[in-house]
Design a protein around this motif. Structure first.
Motif, PDB file in Angstrom:
ATOM      1  N   GLU A   1       0.874  -1.175   0.000  1.00 27.72           N
ATOM      2  CA  GLU A   1       0.000   0.000   0.000  1.00 27.72           C
ATOM      3  C   GLU A   1       0.909   1.222   0.000  1.00 27.72           C
ATOM      4  OE1 GLU A   1      -2.297  -0.682   3.552  1.00 27.72           O
ATOM      5  OE2 GLU A   1      -3.688  -1.988   2.505  1.00 27.72           O
TER       6      GLU A   1
ATOM      7  N   TYR B   1     -12.502   2.267   2.817  1.00 32.19           N
ATOM      8  CA  TYR B   1     -11.542   2.268   3.935  1.00 32.19           C
ATOM      9  C   TYR B   1     -10.288   3.106   3.711  1.00 32.19           C
ATOM     10  CZ  TYR B   1      -7.771   0.716   6.967  1.00 32.19           C
ATOM     11  OH  TYR B   1      -6.718   0.701   7.830  1.00 32.19           O
TER      12      TYR B   1
ATOM     13  N   ARG C   1      -1.911   0.878  13.438  1.00 30.40           N
ATOM     14  CA  ARG C   1      -2.939  -0.003  12.880  1.00 30.40           C
ATOM     15  C   ARG C   1      -2.764  -1.429  13.389  1.00 30.40           C
ATOM     16  NH1 ARG C   1      -2.739   1.323   6.558  1.00 30.40           N
ATOM     17  NH2 ARG C   1      -2.649  -0.927   6.542  1.00 30.40           N
TER      18      ARG C   1
ATOM     19  N   PHE D   1      -4.124  -4.014  12.220  1.00 34.58           N
ATOM     20  CA  PHE D   1      -4.155  -4.910  11.069  1.00 34.58           C
ATOM     21  C   PHE D   1      -2.754  -5.283  10.599  1.00 34.58           C
ATOM     22  CE2 PHE D   1      -6.937  -6.511   7.816  1.00 34.58           C
ATOM     23  CZ  PHE D   1      -6.116  -6.652   6.716  1.00 34.58           C
TER      24      PHE D   1
ATOM     25  N   ASP E   1     -18.646  -0.942  11.573  1.00 33.94           N
ATOM     26  CA  ASP E   1     -17.279  -0.817  11.041  1.00 33.94           C
ATOM     27  C   ASP E   1     -17.375  -0.735   9.519  1.00 33.94           C
ATOM     28  OD1 ASP E   1     -14.568  -0.506  11.059  1.00 33.94           O
ATOM     29  OD2 ASP E   1     -14.107  -2.417  12.000  1.00 33.94           O
ATOM     30  N   ASP E   2     -16.269  -0.296   8.916  1.00 27.38           N
ATOM     31  CA  ASP E   2     -16.291  -0.111   7.458  1.00 27.38           C
ATOM     32  C   ASP E   2     -16.186  -1.440   6.723  1.00 27.38           C
ATOM     33  OD1 ASP E   2     -13.454  -0.242   8.379  1.00 27.38           O
ATOM     34  OD2 ASP E   2     -13.104  -0.234   6.228  1.00 27.38           O
ATOM     35  N   SER E   3     -15.442  -2.405   7.312  1.00 26.76           N
ATOM     36  CA  SER E   3     -15.245  -3.678   6.609  1.00 26.76           C
ATOM     37  C   SER E   3     -14.930  -4.765   7.618  1.00 26.76           C
ATOM     38  CB  SER E   3     -14.110  -3.558   5.587  1.00 26.76           C
ATOM     39  OG  SER E   3     -12.911  -3.176   6.230  1.00 26.76           O
TER      40      SER E   3
ATOM     41  N   VAL F   1     -12.741  -8.297   7.568  1.00 27.93           N
ATOM     42  CA  VAL F   1     -11.810  -9.011   6.690  1.00 27.93           C
ATOM     43  C   VAL F   1     -11.572 -10.431   7.224  1.00 27.93           C
ATOM     44  CG1 VAL F   1      -9.556  -8.898   5.571  1.00 27.93           C
ATOM     45  CG2 VAL F   1     -10.792  -6.787   6.059  1.00 27.93           C
ATOM     46  N   ARG F   2     -10.792 -10.544   8.286  1.00 28.44           N
ATOM     47  CA  ARG F   2     -10.584 -11.863   8.908  1.00 28.44           C
ATOM     48  C   ARG F   2     -11.646 -12.147   9.973  1.00 28.44           C
ATOM     49  NH1 ARG F   2      -5.444  -9.531   8.918  1.00 28.44           N
ATOM     50  NH2 ARG F   2      -3.808 -10.689   7.852  1.00 28.44           N
ATOM     51  N   GLY F   3     -12.212 -11.086  10.521  1.00 32.56           N
ATOM     52  CA  GLY F   3     -13.197 -11.232  11.595  1.00 32.56           C
ATOM     53  C   GLY F   3     -12.591 -11.037  12.972  1.00 32.56           C
ATOM     54  N   THR F   4     -11.273 -10.952  13.040  1.00 31.05           N
ATOM     55  CA  THR F   4     -10.591 -10.831  14.341  1.00 31.05           C
ATOM     56  C   THR F   4     -11.012  -9.564  15.093  1.00 31.05           C
ATOM     57  OG1 THR F   4      -8.718 -11.636  13.071  1.00 31.05           O
ATOM     58  CG2 THR F   4      -8.296 -11.092  15.364  1.00 31.05           C
ATOM     59  N   THR F   5     -11.012  -8.444  14.381  1.00 29.93           N
ATOM     60  CA  THR F   5     -11.314  -7.164  15.017  1.00 29.93           C
ATOM     61  C   THR F   5     -12.748  -7.157  15.534  1.00 29.93           C
ATOM     62  OG1 THR F   5      -9.841  -6.152  13.409  1.00 29.93           O
ATOM     63  CG2 THR F   5     -11.224  -4.656  14.675  1.00 29.93           C
TER      64      THR F   5
ATOM     65  N   ASP G   1      -3.712  -4.076   0.799  1.00 26.22           N
ATOM     66  CA  ASP G   1      -3.223  -5.271   1.478  1.00 26.22           C
ATOM     67  C   ASP G   1      -4.375  -6.033   2.131  1.00 26.22           C
ATOM     68  OD1 ASP G   1      -1.737  -7.168   2.829  1.00 26.22           O
ATOM     69  OD2 ASP G   1      -1.642  -5.875   4.595  1.00 26.22           O
TER      70      ASP G   1
HETATM   71  P1  AMP Z   1     -10.280  -8.037  10.507  1.00 25.32           P
HETATM   72  O1  AMP Z   1      -9.964  -8.177  11.951  1.00 25.32           O
HETATM   73  O2  AMP Z   1      -9.285  -8.759   9.677  1.00 25.32           O
HETATM   74  O3  AMP Z   1     -11.696  -8.399  10.177  1.00 25.32           O
HETATM   75  O4  AMP Z   1     -10.055  -6.533  10.130  1.00 25.32           O
HETATM   76  C1  AMP Z   1     -11.092  -5.618   9.975  1.00 25.32           C
HETATM   77  C2  AMP Z   1     -10.602  -4.254  10.358  1.00 25.32           C
HETATM   78  O5  AMP Z   1      -9.453  -3.943   9.580  1.00 25.32           O
HETATM   79  C3  AMP Z   1     -11.626  -3.177  10.090  1.00 25.32           C
HETATM   80  O6  AMP Z   1     -11.700  -2.380  11.246  1.00 25.32           O
HETATM   81  C4  AMP Z   1     -11.074  -2.378   8.925  1.00 25.32           C
HETATM   82  O7  AMP Z   1     -11.261  -1.003   9.144  1.00 25.32           O
HETATM   83  C5  AMP Z   1      -9.607  -2.714   8.913  1.00 25.32           C
HETATM   84  N1  AMP Z   1      -9.063  -2.910   7.551  1.00 25.32           N
HETATM   85  C6  AMP Z   1      -9.666  -3.350   6.451  1.00 25.32           C
HETATM   86  N2  AMP Z   1      -8.824  -3.408   5.410  1.00 25.32           N
HETATM   87  C7  AMP Z   1      -7.630  -2.993   5.864  1.00 25.32           C
HETATM   88  C8  AMP Z   1      -6.341  -2.803   5.278  1.00 25.32           C
HETATM   89  N3  AMP Z   1      -6.110  -3.048   3.995  1.00 25.32           N
HETATM   90  N4  AMP Z   1      -5.365  -2.360   6.076  1.00 25.32           N
HETATM   91  C9  AMP Z   1      -5.576  -2.104   7.362  1.00 25.32           C
HETATM   92  N5  AMP Z   1      -6.751  -2.254   7.976  1.00 25.32           N
HETATM   93  C10 AMP Z   1      -7.774  -2.689   7.243  1.00 25.32           C
END
Ligand code: AMP
Length: 470
Positions: free
Chosen positions: A7, A253, A322, A324, A356-358, A360-364, A398
């Motif tokens: 990125e 995002y 971050r 992530f 939240d905006d997205s 991805v893995r679900g961890t957050t 990423d």
């Molecule tokens: P996760 O725990 O993998 O589901 O991550 C979701 C969180 O990561 C959300 O709070 C998003 O705002 C953030 N996120 C999504 N895409 C990215 C990215 N490319 N880089 C960093 N953070 C991200």
């Protein structure tokens, strides 16, 4: 060679006595686009001076570095890449002293046919220094016989497939280039010096212009090469495509909310995503709260549309990076806890919609739902202001590989159970495009790349997806 998970943010300024300092400020405002390395190359009395380092912009550039850089023109870069690529050799701008000109090059995006081009070039004797895809362009230029940089670039660029927003500087010109799909943003503006003179500026995002007091003029068009030199300004379309493929994730995002991206306000768009989400996934609740900061604009939109009060139920420690981007799962889990603190006074005994905006893995989300419950919430309804992420990005965002994308394997209901929410709702793909369409009369589906949500990659992937299919 996995050099495609990068990125970045790019910046350029031409004809300004404070070029290095303004480039540094421009990069500072785009720090969100890459926190791993930063670099600036200036043009000083016909020579390139460069300074690059690992770390944040404020760590990499000291006053003495900026004084040494000096110059009337500068280009700069911020970068983030995944594991194993944290090398100073990959930090940009890349520089090379080619036969006809010195070259400095800053790139945002990913070239999807880089493996193929790289082995072709190696076969013909090129010696690569780093592992990033950008270096390919340096080698293509070095093997070109023409002394006309614009001509050499035109011939070289048509060999590249994928995403590239580029700022390039030689000893007599600065060039801004955007790939024919227009995947990544690239904007152009001007900064007034006095009544009769002004400097040209280019940047990934308009927020860089706001900080340095420059006026945003327009986007560099997809397939456009724009350059400025002693004779003035020039532009040509080096490749034309009917279809665009602007990255929808910039609006969801990646970009800063105060930027204008692909002609639209990111903040206004995110609020609209929230409104649409409220229309699609309404639920009875006492409060709407954002996951800070990523869910903020969408939560405001959700609250306004639903009439459910907006509160800051989770407070973010602004000094933590971050989560992530931490390399291991263990650190990522820890990261969420040190970063976000739920307020019991706001949440206790409440039915809460958290946005939240997205996902991805679900961890957050899993961590956040658990924190909200620990703070005494009666119900937790998770809402995501984008569709389920089902595909990795090969064009400069990423996202993890497919096997780690929870929505590529599980249904919305199963993901809801995993994150521990009473209900989970996503914005639909139709809703996403409806918002983009209502924003502008000219927008159609074919203007955006939403491959991370619909799996429709606009380009050939040249085998990049093979390791990801599992
Ligand atoms: P996760 O725990 O993998 O589901 O991550 C979701 C969180 O990561 C959300 O709070 C998003 O705002 C953030 N996120 C999504 N895409 C990215 C990215 N490319 N880089 C960093 N953070 C991200």
């Amino acid at each position: 060679m996995k050099s495609w998970k990068e990125e970045c943010g790019v910046f350029g300024i031409w004809n300004h006595p404070e070029a290095a300092r303004l480039a540094c400020l421009g990069l500072y405002s785009m720090q969100h686009r890459g926190q791993e390395s930063a670099g600036i190359v200036t043009l000083k009395e016909g020579e390139h001076i460069h300074h690059k380092g690992i770390g944040l912009v404020s760590d990499v550039f000291r006053e003495a570095d900026l004084a040494r850089l000096g110059g009337q023109a500068a280009i700069g870069h911020v970068r983030y890449s995944t594991t194993g690529q944290n090398l100073l050799t990959n930090a940009q701008p890349l520089t090379a002293d080619l036969y006809h000109w010195p070259i400095a090059l800053a790139h945002n995006g990913n070239i999807v046919n880089h493996d193929m081009l790289r082995s072709d070039l190696k076969e013909r004797g090129s010696i690569f220094q780093g592992t990033n895809d950008t270096e390919i362009l340096l080698h293509l230029l070095s093997q070109h016989r023409s002394s006309d940089l614009v001509a050499a670039l035109t011939d070289s660029l048509v060999k590249l497939e994928g995403a590239y927003s580029l700022v390039i500087m030689s000893n007599d010109k600065m060039i801004a280039i955007r790939d024919p799909w227009g995947f990544r943003p690239l904007v152009i503006g001007r900064k007034k010096i006095d009544e009769t003179t002004w400097a040209r500026v280019v940047a990934s995002e308009t927020c860089a212009f706001d900080l340095i007091g420059a006026q945003f003029e327009r986007e560099i068009e997809p397939g456009e090469m724009f350059w400025v030199d002693e004779k003035g300004e020039h532009s040509k379309i080096f490749s034309h495509r009917e279809r665009r493929a602007h990255c929808i994730f910039e609006h969801i995002y990646f970009s800063r909310p105060d930027s204008i991206v692909f002609g639209e306000s990111v903040y206004a768009t995110r609020k609209q995503f929230g409104r649409q989400l409220a229309r699609e996934t309404s639920v009875e609740a006492d409060l709407v709260i954002p996951v800070p900061d990523s869910g903020l604009p969408a939560s405001i939109g959700y609250s306004q549309e639903s009439g459910i009060p907006f509160e800051l139920g989770i407070i973010k420690n602004q000094y933590v990076g971050r989560t992530f981007i931490q390399p291991t799962q263990a650190i990522r889990d820890f990261g969420v806890k040190i970063k976000l603190n739920p307020q019991t006074a706001v949440l206790k005994d409440k039915k809460v919609i958290v946005i939240d905006d997205s996902l991805v893995r679900g961890t957050t989300s899993r961590k956040i739902v658990s924190l909200i419950r620990q703070a005494g919430a009666k119900e937790v309804h998770m809402r995501i202001a984008s569709p389920p992420t089902v595909g990795p990005c090969y064009y400069g965002v990423d996202t993890p590989q497919k096997s780690q994308l929870i929505a590529s394997k599980y249904s919305v209901e199963e993901i809801g159970q995993y994150v521990g929410a009473d209900t989970l709702g996503y914005l639909s793909i139709e809703g996403l495009f409806q918002v983009m369409q209502s924003n502008s009369k000219t927008i159609t589906k074919s203007k955006y790349c939403a491959a991370c949500f619909d799996g429709k990659y606009p380009t050939d992937l040249f085998g990049l997806d093979e390791g990801d299919a599992k």
